[in-house]
Design a protein around this motif. Sequence first.
Motif, PDB file in Angstrom:
ATOM      1  N   THR A 287       0.832  -1.201   0.000  1.00 16.75           N
ATOM      2  CA  THR A 287       0.000   0.000   0.000  1.00 16.75           C
ATOM      3  C   THR A 287       0.867   1.251   0.000  1.00 16.75           C
TER       4      THR A 287
ATOM      5  N   ASP B 186       3.891   1.502  -1.104  1.00 17.96           N
ATOM      6  CA  ASP B 186       4.538   1.566  -2.409  1.00 17.96           C
ATOM      7  C   ASP B 186       3.599   2.178  -3.442  1.00 17.96           C
ATOM      8  N   GLU B 187       2.337   1.766  -3.425  1.00 17.94           N
ATOM      9  CA  GLU B 187       1.347   2.325  -4.349  1.00 17.94           C
ATOM     10  C   GLU B 187       1.169   3.821  -4.105  1.00 17.94           C
ATOM     11  N   CYS B 188       1.083   4.202  -2.842  1.00 23.45           N
ATOM     12  CA  CYS B 188       0.917   5.625  -2.511  1.00 23.45           C
ATOM     13  C   CYS B 188       2.105   6.440  -2.985  1.00 23.45           C
TER      14      CYS B 188
ATOM     15  N   THR C 261       4.229   5.658  -5.365  1.00 27.90           N
ATOM     16  CA  THR C 261       4.270   5.657  -6.828  1.00 27.90           C
ATOM     17  C   THR C 261       3.251   6.655  -7.384  1.00 27.90           C
ATOM     18  N   SER C 262       2.076   6.702  -6.802  1.00 23.04           N
ATOM     19  CA  SER C 262       1.038   7.650  -7.235  1.00 23.04           C
ATOM     20  C   SER C 262       1.462   9.082  -6.960  1.00 23.04           C
ATOM     21  N   ALA C 263       2.139   9.323  -5.863  1.00 22.96           N
ATOM     22  CA  ALA C 263       2.549  10.675  -5.490  1.00 22.96           C
ATOM     23  C   ALA C 263       3.613  11.216  -6.436  1.00 22.96           C
ATOM     24  N   ARG C 264       4.371  10.362  -7.064  1.00 26.02           N
ATOM     25  CA  ARG C 264       5.425  10.810  -7.984  1.00 26.02           C
ATOM     26  C   ARG C 264       4.877  11.205  -9.340  1.00 26.02           C
ATOM     27  N   ARG C 265       3.695  10.731  -9.667  1.00 27.12           N
ATOM     28  CA  ARG C 265       3.108  11.026 -10.981  1.00 27.12           C
ATOM     29  C   ARG C 265       2.563  12.453 -10.976  1.00 27.12           C
TER      30      ARG C 265
END
Length: 51
Positions: A40, A42-44, A46-50
Amino acid sequence: MPVGEREVLLDRVRDYRETARQRVAALRTQLARAEEFAATLDECLTSARRP
């Protein structure tokens, strides 16, 4: 070793074995939750970098 003493020791070892099995099951559950939490995060991240 007297039979009675042997049985007492065997019972004690069986108790240790059961306690160990229960602890292993609890640790597996804890590990699974930790892995889910890490995924979870990691997903957060990864999403924050986009953009």
